[in-house]
Design an enzyme around this catalytic site. Structure first.
Site, PDB file in Angstrom:
ATOM      1  N   GLY A 149      -5.029  -9.680  -1.375  1.00  0.00           N
ATOM      2  CA  GLY A 149      -5.571 -10.369  -2.546  1.00  0.00           C
ATOM      3  C   GLY A 149      -5.744 -11.860  -2.322  1.00  0.00           C
ATOM      4  CD  GLN A 169       0.616  -3.665   2.927  1.00  0.00           C
ATOM      5  OE1 GLN A 169       1.112  -2.912   2.104  1.00  0.00           O
ATOM      6  NE2 GLN A 169       0.503  -4.981   2.714  1.00  0.00           N
ATOM      7  CB  VAL A 180       6.335 -19.326  -4.235  1.00  0.00           C
ATOM      8  CG1 VAL A 180       6.670 -19.676  -5.679  1.00  0.00           C
ATOM      9  CG2 VAL A 180       5.104 -20.087  -3.774  1.00  0.00           C
ATOM     10  CB  CYS A 187      -1.551   3.475  -1.464  1.00  0.00           C
ATOM     11  SG  CYS A 187      -2.778   4.747  -1.078  1.00  0.00           S
ATOM     12  CG  ASP A 207      -0.078  -4.042  -4.311  1.00  0.00           C
ATOM     13  OD1 ASP A 207      -1.163  -3.573  -4.706  1.00  0.00           O
ATOM     14  OD2 ASP A 207       0.405  -3.819  -3.182  1.00  0.00           O
ATOM     15  CE  LYS A 249       1.572  -2.345  -9.542  1.00  0.00           C
ATOM     16  NZ  LYS A 249       0.786  -3.317 -10.285  1.00  0.00           N
ATOM     17  CB  THR A 250      -5.579   0.719  -3.839  1.00  0.00           C
ATOM     18  OG1 THR A 250      -6.693   0.368  -4.675  1.00  0.00           O
ATOM     19  CG2 THR A 250      -4.960   2.006  -4.315  1.00  0.00           C
ATOM     20  CB  ALA A 296      -9.921   0.423  -2.817  1.00  0.00           C
ATOM     21  CB  CYS A 314      -6.349   6.994  -3.801  1.00  0.00           C
ATOM     22  SG  CYS A 314      -4.850   7.327  -2.910  1.00  0.00           S
TER      23      CYS A 314
HETATM   24  P1  FAD Z   1      -0.037  -7.681   0.133  1.00  0.00           P
HETATM   25  O1  FAD Z   1      -1.266  -7.405   0.915  1.00  0.00           O
HETATM   26  O2  FAD Z   1       1.162  -6.841   0.397  1.00  0.00           O
HETATM   27  O3  FAD Z   1       0.308  -9.209   0.355  1.00  0.00           O
HETATM   28  C1  FAD Z   1       1.341  -9.879  -0.326  1.00  0.00           C
HETATM   29  C2  FAD Z   1       1.635 -11.157   0.432  1.00  0.00           C
HETATM   30  O4  FAD Z   1       2.504 -11.965  -0.372  1.00  0.00           O
HETATM   31  C3  FAD Z   1       2.347 -10.911   1.745  1.00  0.00           C
HETATM   32  O5  FAD Z   1       1.647 -11.518   2.808  1.00  0.00           O
HETATM   33  C4  FAD Z   1       3.718 -11.526   1.534  1.00  0.00           C
HETATM   34  O6  FAD Z   1       4.256 -12.108   2.709  1.00  0.00           O
HETATM   35  C5  FAD Z   1       3.424 -12.575   0.476  1.00  0.00           C
HETATM   36  N1  FAD Z   1       4.595 -12.978  -0.298  1.00  0.00           N
HETATM   37  C6  FAD Z   1       5.608 -12.205  -0.740  1.00  0.00           C
HETATM   38  N2  FAD Z   1       6.523 -12.954  -1.359  1.00  0.00           N
HETATM   39  C7  FAD Z   1       6.067 -14.231  -1.332  1.00  0.00           C
HETATM   40  C8  FAD Z   1       6.583 -15.461  -1.809  1.00  0.00           C
HETATM   41  N3  FAD Z   1       7.775 -15.538  -2.430  1.00  0.00           N
HETATM   42  N4  FAD Z   1       5.863 -16.578  -1.612  1.00  0.00           N
HETATM   43  C9  FAD Z   1       4.656 -16.527  -0.974  1.00  0.00           C
HETATM   44  N5  FAD Z   1       4.140 -15.385  -0.489  1.00  0.00           N
HETATM   45  C10 FAD Z   1       4.846 -14.256  -0.672  1.00  0.00           C
HETATM   46  N6  FAD Z   1      -4.769   0.667  -0.246  1.00  0.00           N
HETATM   47  C11 FAD Z   1      -6.032   1.191  -0.210  1.00  0.00           C
HETATM   48  O7  FAD Z   1      -6.937   0.606  -0.786  1.00  0.00           O
HETATM   49  N7  FAD Z   1      -6.291   2.359   0.464  1.00  0.00           N
HETATM   50  C12 FAD Z   1      -5.333   3.020   1.138  1.00  0.00           C
HETATM   51  O8  FAD Z   1      -5.616   4.035   1.757  1.00  0.00           O
HETATM   52  C13 FAD Z   1      -4.012   2.491   1.137  1.00  0.00           C
HETATM   53  N8  FAD Z   1      -3.022   3.126   1.804  1.00  0.00           N
HETATM   54  C14 FAD Z   1      -1.792   2.530   1.898  1.00  0.00           C
HETATM   55  C15 FAD Z   1      -0.821   3.157   2.669  1.00  0.00           C
HETATM   56  C16 FAD Z   1       0.431   2.580   2.832  1.00  0.00           C
HETATM   57  C17 FAD Z   1       1.463   3.270   3.662  1.00  0.00           C
HETATM   58  C18 FAD Z   1       0.702   1.320   2.209  1.00  0.00           C
HETATM   59  C19 FAD Z   1       2.029   0.657   2.408  1.00  0.00           C
HETATM   60  C20 FAD Z   1      -0.258   0.710   1.421  1.00  0.00           C
HETATM   61  C21 FAD Z   1      -1.512   1.302   1.240  1.00  0.00           C
HETATM   62  N9  FAD Z   1      -2.506   0.728   0.442  1.00  0.00           N
HETATM   63  C22 FAD Z   1      -3.764   1.274   0.418  1.00  0.00           C
HETATM   64  C23 FAD Z   1      -2.169  -0.369  -0.490  1.00  0.00           C
HETATM   65  C24 FAD Z   1      -2.628  -1.753  -0.071  1.00  0.00           C
HETATM   66  O9  FAD Z   1      -2.219  -2.042   1.243  1.00  0.00           O
HETATM   67  C25 FAD Z   1      -2.065  -2.782  -1.046  1.00  0.00           C
HETATM   68  O10 FAD Z   1      -2.380  -2.385  -2.363  1.00  0.00           O
HETATM   69  C26 FAD Z   1      -2.617  -4.169  -0.816  1.00  0.00           C
HETATM   70  O11 FAD Z   1      -2.274  -4.628   0.467  1.00  0.00           O
HETATM   71  C27 FAD Z   1      -2.071  -5.130  -1.853  1.00  0.00           C
HETATM   72  O12 FAD Z   1      -2.499  -6.437  -1.592  1.00  0.00           O
HETATM   73  P2  FAD Z   1      -1.673  -7.671  -2.189  1.00  0.00           P
HETATM   74  O13 FAD Z   1      -2.423  -8.884  -1.805  1.00  0.00           O
HETATM   75  O14 FAD Z   1      -1.379  -7.441  -3.629  1.00  0.00           O
HETATM   76  O15 FAD Z   1      -0.286  -7.583  -1.423  1.00  0.00           O
END
Ligand code: FAD
Length: 395
Positions: free
Chosen positions: A13, A44, A79, A162, A296, A304-305, A307, A339
């Site tokens: 994100g 992931q 943070v 996911c 997420d 939560k994905t 996508a 998904c």
């Molecule tokens: P993330 O990409 O997890 O990033 C969060 C970031 O925040 C990290 O870099 C972390 O270091 C940082 N952070 C955490 N705490 C702090 C803090 N205190 N200060 C600053 N930074 C911080 N999605 C799909 O669309 N299709 C799929 O097929 C799919 N399959 C999946 C399978 C598995 C096994 C897993 C684990 C996930 C899957 N997903 C899938 C889900 C997808 O990966 C997540 O929904 C997506 O990565 C969420 O993005 P995000 O930016 O919210 O969080």
């Protein structure tokens, strides 16, 4: 330290928003700060295929520095707390950072320690999980070494990232066990804290057929609460009766409970459940108008994905730019999420839906059917779209 836009989290994100903002408003160059303590960035969704031995783990990992868009500044710190009344965040090293606009994109927290004995057994004693880069190879190891007996696949009663991932690896395992000729000596079980196989009826109907064909035993409303690794016993709580049910395992793939990150839960930005409290359409915070949430960690009532983030990022960026231009915040997200449910090596059901919980499909064919083409898309095309499109702010 002061930045026009501060982004908390440089995952899917955070990077999508930063890249798109800089693409649409070049003048923001040098004025966007990304805070993330992680040195690596992970795609992931690939971990399902890594656990199934179809892709190398390394393909999911890149240096965080390599995904930071040109024009954004990265501070490799976590943070620790938010002070939205003063437009300020505090970092773990005690730095105070002021902002005009804040985007919170810190992902979901995996509560490994909420299952007694899990941390101690993870990666050994037949215990594995795709939900961490560190452990994902242990899933493939377990699949390869499995000689028969109980193979358990768990899902918690909490929200997870996911929602389909806990079962995808089970279908790959079943397929692999058939190929390695151990399936007739195995009992494959899906033991879930949820109440059904999938939230959208159309895809649930397809998946129930897959489960029947593969002769998988399902138990719902059963939450994993303890792993006794050396005894190879998993303890579940039946959610209605609260009774403890012990099931012996030869291998167990664990999806732990998840929740909003603690530093968000304890902040003024959280709703009652701990998520960043945003409007489900505009993604703007419900109390602090210069704050947005994405991905997420946001309170969005959809699956939560990554996508979903692909559709959320343009909304956050459009609304941020509107605010900067003193225009009303009007761009809306419809809850779209997707998904890709892998049902074997070479087959996949592509579930796509939105806030209505009705299918919201891309292709002009029935996506409820298992397809080879959709499996290829997940394995070959979606990673390219992620690294070269989404993270570049292009799609
Ligand atoms: P993330 O990409 O997890 O990033 C969060 C970031 O925040 C990290 O870099 C972390 O270091 C940082 N952070 C955490 N705490 C702090 C803090 N205190 N200060 C600053 N930074 C911080 N999605 C799909 O669309 N299709 C799929 O097929 C799919 N399959 C999946 C399978 C598995 C096994 C897993 C684990 C996930 C899957 N997903 C899938 C889900 C997808 O990966 C997540 O929904 C997506 O990565 C969420 O993005 P995000 O930016 O919210 O969080």
């Amino acid at each position: 330290m002061h930045y026009k836009v501060v982004i908390v989290g440089g995952g899917s994100g955070g990077i999508s928003v930063a890249a798109r903002l800089l693409r649409e408003a070049r003048n923001l160059s040098g004025q966007i700060l990304i805070l993330d303590p992680a040195g690596k960035h992970y795609y992931q969704p690939l971990w399902t295929l890594v656990g199934g031995g179809a892709v190398n783990r390394e393909a999911s990992e890149r240096e965080e520095s390599s995904v930071i868009p040109e024009g954004a500044v990265w501070l490799q710190e976590a943070v620790q707390s938010f002070n939205p009344e003063e437009n300020k965040v505090m970092t773990s090293s005690g730095k105070a950072i002021l902002y005009d606009y804040l985007v919170v994109a810190a992902g979901i927290q995996i509560d490994w320690n909420k299952i007694k004995g899990l941390k101690e057994s993870m990666g050994k004693d037949g215990v594995c999980s795709n939900y961490s880069y560190d452990y994902v190879n242990s899933t493939w190891e377990n699949l390869r070494n499995f000689k028969g007996g109980n193979a358990i696949f768990t899902a918690p009663s909490t929200v997870v990232k996911c929602g389909g991932a806990p079962q995808k690896i089970m279908y790959l395992a079943d397929d692999y066990f058939r190929k390695s000729k151990v399936r007739d000596k195995a009992k494959v079980m899906f033991v879930s804290g949820g109440t059904k196989i999938f939230g959208v009826e159309k895809y649930a109907d397809s998946l129930n057929k897959v489960i029947e064909r593969k002769e998988i035993e399902t138990h719902f409303k059963h939450n994993l609460i303890e792993i006794r690794g050396t005894e190879k016993i998993a303890v579940f709580e039946q959610l209605d009766t609260k009774q403890h049910v012990e099931i012996p395992f030869d291998m167990i793939h664990v999806v732990p409970p998840m929740s909003s990150p603690d530093f968000i839960k304890s902040s003024a930005l959280a709703n009652a459940e701990g998520w960043v409290d945003v409007d489900k359409f505009t993604l703007q915070h419900n109390r602090f108008s210069n704050v947005f949430g994405i991905g997420d960690c946001a309170s969005l009532p959809t699956s939560k994905t990554g996508a979903a983030i692909r559709k959320q990022a343009p909304v956050v960026v459009a609304n941020l730019l509107s605010m900067m231009h003193k225009q009303p915040v009007v761009k809306e997200y419809n809850g779209y999420t997707s998904c890709p449910i892998v049902t074997g090596y070479g087959s996949l059901i592509l579930a796509e839906f939105n806030y209505t919980n009705e299918p919201d499909e891309t292709f002009p064919f029935d996506q409820g059917k298992e397809r080879w083409s959709m499996y290829q898309m997940k394995k070959e095309l979606l990673p390219l779209i992620y690294w070269n499109g989404m993270l570049k702010g292009l799609m």
